[in-house]
Enzyme design. Structure first.
Site, PDB file in Angstrom:
ATOM      1  N   ARG A 123       0.800  -1.218   0.000  1.00  0.00           N
ATOM      2  CA  ARG A 123       0.000   0.000   0.000  1.00  0.00           C
ATOM      3  C   ARG A 123       0.842   1.282   0.000  1.00  0.00           C
ATOM      4  O   ARG A 123       0.328   2.373  -0.170  1.00  0.00           O
ATOM      5  CB  ARG A 123      -0.961  -0.013   1.200  1.00  0.00           C
ATOM      6  CG  ARG A 123      -2.176  -0.899   0.945  1.00  0.00           C
ATOM      7  CD  ARG A 123      -2.952  -1.172   2.208  1.00  0.00           C
ATOM      8  NE  ARG A 123      -2.286  -2.157   3.052  1.00  0.00           N
ATOM      9  CZ  ARG A 123      -2.725  -2.529   4.249  1.00  0.00           C
ATOM     10  NH1 ARG A 123      -3.803  -1.991   4.752  1.00  0.00           N
ATOM     11  NH2 ARG A 123      -2.070  -3.442   4.949  1.00  0.00           N
TER      12      ARG A 123
ATOM     13  N   LYS B  36       9.139  -0.969   2.784  1.00  0.00           N
ATOM     14  CA  LYS B  36       8.341  -0.118   3.675  1.00  0.00           C
ATOM     15  C   LYS B  36       9.115   0.339   4.911  1.00  0.00           C
ATOM     16  O   LYS B  36       9.074   1.518   5.272  1.00  0.00           O
ATOM     17  CB  LYS B  36       7.068  -0.854   4.099  1.00  0.00           C
ATOM     18  CG  LYS B  36       6.258  -0.072   5.111  1.00  0.00           C
ATOM     19  CD  LYS B  36       4.828  -0.522   5.218  1.00  0.00           C
ATOM     20  CE  LYS B  36       4.669  -1.791   6.018  1.00  0.00           C
ATOM     21  NZ  LYS B  36       3.235  -2.089   6.252  1.00  0.00           N
TER      22      LYS B  36
ATOM     23  N   GLY C 194       8.302  -4.082  12.298  1.00  0.00           N
ATOM     24  CA  GLY C 194       9.183  -3.034  11.767  1.00  0.00           C
ATOM     25  C   GLY C 194       8.439  -1.805  11.286  1.00  0.00           C
ATOM     26  O   GLY C 194       9.036  -0.764  11.051  1.00  0.00           O
TER      27      GLY C 194
ATOM     28  N   GLY D 192      -6.902  -7.017  13.099  1.00  0.00           N
ATOM     29  CA  GLY D 192      -7.397  -8.200  13.782  1.00  0.00           C
ATOM     30  C   GLY D 192      -8.162  -7.761  15.022  1.00  0.00           C
ATOM     31  O   GLY D 192      -7.717  -6.884  15.753  1.00  0.00           O
TER      32      GLY D 192
ATOM     33  N   ASN E 213      -5.874  -6.028  17.704  1.00  0.00           N
ATOM     34  CA  ASN E 213      -4.538  -6.561  17.958  1.00  0.00           C
ATOM     35  C   ASN E 213      -3.510  -5.594  17.392  1.00  0.00           C
ATOM     36  O   ASN E 213      -3.563  -5.251  16.206  1.00  0.00           O
ATOM     37  CB  ASN E 213      -4.422  -7.930  17.257  1.00  0.00           C
ATOM     38  CG  ASN E 213      -3.001  -8.460  17.233  1.00  0.00           C
ATOM     39  OD1 ASN E 213      -2.204  -8.150  18.128  1.00  0.00           O
ATOM     40  ND2 ASN E 213      -2.688  -9.266  16.226  1.00  0.00           N
TER      41      ASN E 213
ATOM     42  N   ALA F  19      30.489  44.075   0.110  1.00  0.00           N
ATOM     43  CA  ALA F  19      29.452  43.406  -0.682  1.00  0.00           C
ATOM     44  C   ALA F  19      30.019  42.865  -1.989  1.00  0.00           C
ATOM     45  O   ALA F  19      30.848  43.503  -2.618  1.00  0.00           O
ATOM     46  CB  ALA F  19      28.336  44.389  -0.987  1.00  0.00           C
TER      47      ALA F  19
HETATM   48  C1  UD1 Z   1      -1.361  -7.901  11.523  1.00  0.00           C
HETATM   49  C2  UD1 Z   1      -2.107  -8.806  12.491  1.00  0.00           C
HETATM   50  C3  UD1 Z   1      -3.405  -8.141  12.909  1.00  0.00           C
HETATM   51  C4  UD1 Z   1      -3.091  -6.819  13.542  1.00  0.00           C
HETATM   52  C5  UD1 Z   1      -2.248  -5.947  12.610  1.00  0.00           C
HETATM   53  C6  UD1 Z   1      -1.759  -4.732  13.346  1.00  0.00           C
HETATM   54  C7  UD1 Z   1      -1.644 -11.136  11.934  1.00  0.00           C
HETATM   55  C8  UD1 Z   1      -2.103 -12.330  11.211  1.00  0.00           C
HETATM   56  N1  UD1 Z   1      -2.398 -10.060  11.820  1.00  0.00           N
HETATM   57  O1  UD1 Z   1      -2.168  -7.741  10.393  1.00  0.00           O
HETATM   58  O2  UD1 Z   1      -4.107  -8.949  13.835  1.00  0.00           O
HETATM   59  O3  UD1 Z   1      -4.270  -6.123  13.867  1.00  0.00           O
HETATM   60  O4  UD1 Z   1      -1.088  -6.674  12.189  1.00  0.00           O
HETATM   61  O5  UD1 Z   1      -1.065  -3.888  12.463  1.00  0.00           O
HETATM   62  O6  UD1 Z   1      -0.649 -11.190  12.623  1.00  0.00           O
HETATM   63  N2  UD1 Z   1       5.281  -9.711   8.012  1.00  0.00           N
HETATM   64  C9  UD1 Z   1       6.358 -10.505   7.726  1.00  0.00           C
HETATM   65  N3  UD1 Z   1       6.152 -11.651   7.025  1.00  0.00           N
HETATM   66  C10 UD1 Z   1       4.946 -12.037   6.621  1.00  0.00           C
HETATM   67  C11 UD1 Z   1       3.831 -11.207   6.915  1.00  0.00           C
HETATM   68  C12 UD1 Z   1       4.046 -10.046   7.610  1.00  0.00           C
HETATM   69  O7  UD1 Z   1       7.489 -10.192   8.091  1.00  0.00           O
HETATM   70  O8  UD1 Z   1       4.847 -13.105   5.995  1.00  0.00           O
HETATM   71  C13 UD1 Z   1       5.490  -8.473   8.766  1.00  0.00           C
HETATM   72  C14 UD1 Z   1       5.193  -7.222   7.975  1.00  0.00           C
HETATM   73  O9  UD1 Z   1       6.362  -6.764   7.316  1.00  0.00           O
HETATM   74  C15 UD1 Z   1       4.742  -6.269   9.028  1.00  0.00           C
HETATM   75  C16 UD1 Z   1       4.096  -7.155  10.066  1.00  0.00           C
HETATM   76  O10 UD1 Z   1       4.612  -8.442   9.853  1.00  0.00           O
HETATM   77  O11 UD1 Z   1       5.800  -5.589   9.640  1.00  0.00           O
HETATM   78  C17 UD1 Z   1       2.576  -7.171   9.962  1.00  0.00           C
HETATM   79  O12 UD1 Z   1       2.233  -7.625   8.697  1.00  0.00           O
HETATM   80  P1  UD1 Z   1       0.966  -7.073   7.941  1.00  0.00           P
HETATM   81  O13 UD1 Z   1       0.837  -7.760   6.648  1.00  0.00           O
HETATM   82  O14 UD1 Z   1       0.996  -5.604   7.935  1.00  0.00           O
HETATM   83  O15 UD1 Z   1      -0.180  -7.599   8.913  1.00  0.00           O
HETATM   84  P2  UD1 Z   1      -1.657  -7.138   8.957  1.00  0.00           P
HETATM   85  O16 UD1 Z   1      -2.432  -7.835   7.916  1.00  0.00           O
HETATM   86  O17 UD1 Z   1      -1.718  -5.665   8.988  1.00  0.00           O
HETATM   87 CA    CA Z   2      -0.018  -3.968   8.994  1.00  0.00          CA
END
Ligand code: UD1
Ligand code: CA
Length: 458
Positions: A15, A22, A102, A134, A164, A375
């Site tokens: 996004r 990011k 991160g 979540g 969450n 100047a």
């Molecule tokens: C996640 C949580 C959600 C919470 C939200 C808060 C889960 C399943 N969901 O959702 O409950 O409300 O964060 O912001 O945990 N990342 C990885 N590897 C992956 C997937 C993600 O390193 O395979 C990292 C992303 O870089 C990021 C973080 O984990 O820093 C969260 O990932 P993101 O995809 O943003 O999770 P959300 O769907 O927002």
């Molecule tokens: Ca997120």
């Protein structure tokens, strides 16, 4: 109990619509991940693992540090899968694991410390708009039951405003036992980290939740809109801290600190000022509107007038700079000196009480005390191949519009006539005149104008 911090940073951040990973997008001039690493370090863990994937090399290069272990997640199969990749780094004796994201750069220390103290616990927040997050499921008695992701939630669950944050603390032994059992049977086909909690609870383990009131700060950054509000939030906190330290800000919403700013007493900062790197302002310093200060120190009583740009400069006490001055790296102003409008300096030491007030370039130069540079004066420091130095002794006077061709020295009390091109050293108390002698020609007629004989001019 020992602590391992695992920071998840493998996501692409779709996004953001950016070619840059990011977590490298800056908040207050530093990658978001750098802020998260700062927080992790303050907790004094035994190790810090960062899980990287998308743009992993760039992330590693940008934030390389001795105390960080990098773990690669080749495919982004979910937050649970990400932590699984770091599991081998968590040694048997590592009591507790804290998971941070991160992309949550403004997380305050207090709720995280509370979480770590709680054992196995999840950080939650109440938010006005829970869409996308979540949701926290609780039973009739209010006991925590689990997290349901937005895409898996029923309409009823979507109405829950407790979400969450993603920050979670868990005993290493429980993580090792339950994480491999988490399935990806959900709307996104991903391994969800929060799913370890119901698995542990089903086994009789105690799971706590900590709900933070400071909801804005615990939310992750997914797009540039959220990045911009995180930036504002950071700057708001920073301005508040300065105001508490007794700095006067013309408008706390119009100061940007992208580095560290240390101020003495009674400092005044006007609107639109940008601070980068390490900046120190002494007692009573006044910074005018729209100044940009990068790696600058200013001693007591000095004033920086509007629109001045100072980079790698040291300004002594009771100096005056600007408006519209540009002080480049290596500029050192001694006490009571003045650099005025449209003056550029570089690697220039300006002696006490000396003045370069208008429209000048002073580079690779050493000026004594009480010097006056008129100047339009230019130090010609570059011959196309190498840079050369200009040295002006005490009480030297340089007339306006002079070009000082370096290498050049003007001894104490030397005087250069206005409009001179000076190529040879000037001795003590000498006057140098380096310009064509003026001739006044009688009876001259402008081209095209009729002469006294009725014909055109000569
Ligand atoms: C996640 C949580 C959600 C919470 C939200 C808060 C889960 C399943 N969901 O959702 O409950 O409300 O964060 O912001 O945990 N990342 C990885 N590897 C992956 C997937 C993600 O390193 O395979 C990292 C992303 O870089 C990021 C973080 O984990 O820093 C969260 O990932 P993101 O995809 O943003 O999770 P959300 O769907 O927002
Ligand atoms: Ca997120």
């Amino acid at each position: 109990m020992s602590l391992t911090v695992v920071i998840l940073a493998a996501g692409q951040g779709k996004r953001m619509r950016s070619s840059r990973p990011k977590v490298l997008h800056p908040v207050a001039g530093r990658p978001m991940l750098a802020h998260v690493l700062d927080l992790a370090r303050r907790l004094e863990p035994v190790r810090i693992c960062v899980v990287v994937g998308h743009g992993g090399d760039a992330v590693r290069d940008a934030l390389a540090a001795d105390d960080v272990e990098w773990v690669e997640q080749r495919e982004q199969l979910g937050t649970g899968h990400a932590v699984l990749q770091a599991l081998p780094q968590v040694r048997e004796d590592d009591g507790q694991v804290l998971v941070l994201y991160g992309d949550v750069p403004l997380l305050p220390d207090a709720p995280v410390r509370e979480l770590v103290a709680a054992g196995t616990a999840l950080l939650t927040a109440r938010v006005a708009d829970p869409a996308g997050y979540g949701r926290i499921r609780r039973d009739a008695a209010g006991a925590f039951r689990g997290v349901v992701e937005d895409r898996d939630a029923s309409d009823e669950e979507r109405a829950i405003d407790e979400i969450n944050t993603g920050v979670l603390a868990i005993h290493a032994a429980l993580l090792r036992r339950y994480l491999p059992a988490v399935s990806n049977d959900n709307a996104q086909g991903e391994y969800y980290l929060p799913e370890v909690l119901p698995l542990a609870m089903a086994d009789g383990q105690v799971v706590h939740t900590v709900c933070t009131g400071d909801s804005g700060a615990v939310l992750g950054i997914n797009d540039r809109l959220q990045l911009a509000s995180a930036e504002r939030e950071f700057q708001r906190r920073c301005a508040e801290a300065l105001l508490r330290e007794d700095v006067t800000l013309a408008d706390p919403a119009r100061l940007d600190v992208r580095g560290s700013l240390r101020c003495g007493r009674d400092v005044f900062i006007d609107v639109g000022v940008v601070v980068e790197g390490d900046v120190t302002l002494g007692d009573g310093v006044r910074v005018g509107p729209y100044c940009v200060l990068r790696d600058v120190s200013v001693e007591a009583g000095s004033e920086l007038h509007p629109f001045s740009h100072l980079d790698g400069a040291r300004v002594g006490a009771d100096c005056s700079v600007g408006p519209y001055a540009r002080l480049r790296p290596g500029t050192v102003l001694a006490d009571r000196s003045r650099v005025g409008n449209f003056v550029e300096t570089k690697k220039a030491a300006i002696g006490a009480g000396s003045k370069v007030n208008h429209l000048s370039y002073v580079g690779d130069a050493t000026l004594g005390a009480g010097v006056n540079v008129g100047a339009g004066t230019i130090t010609c420091n570059y011959d196309g191949v190498a840079k050369h130095h200009t040295t002006l002794g005490d009480d030297v006077f340089i007339g306006s519009n002079s070009t000082l061709v370096a290498p050049l020295a003007v001894a104490n009390g030397g005087f250069v006539a206005a409009g001179s091109t000076v190529t040879r050293d000037v001795g003590e108390d000498q006057l140098a005149v380096g310009r064509g002698r003026q001739r006044n020609i009688d009876g001259w007629h402008r081209p095209g104008a009729a002469g006294p004989d009725g014909k055109g001019g000569h």
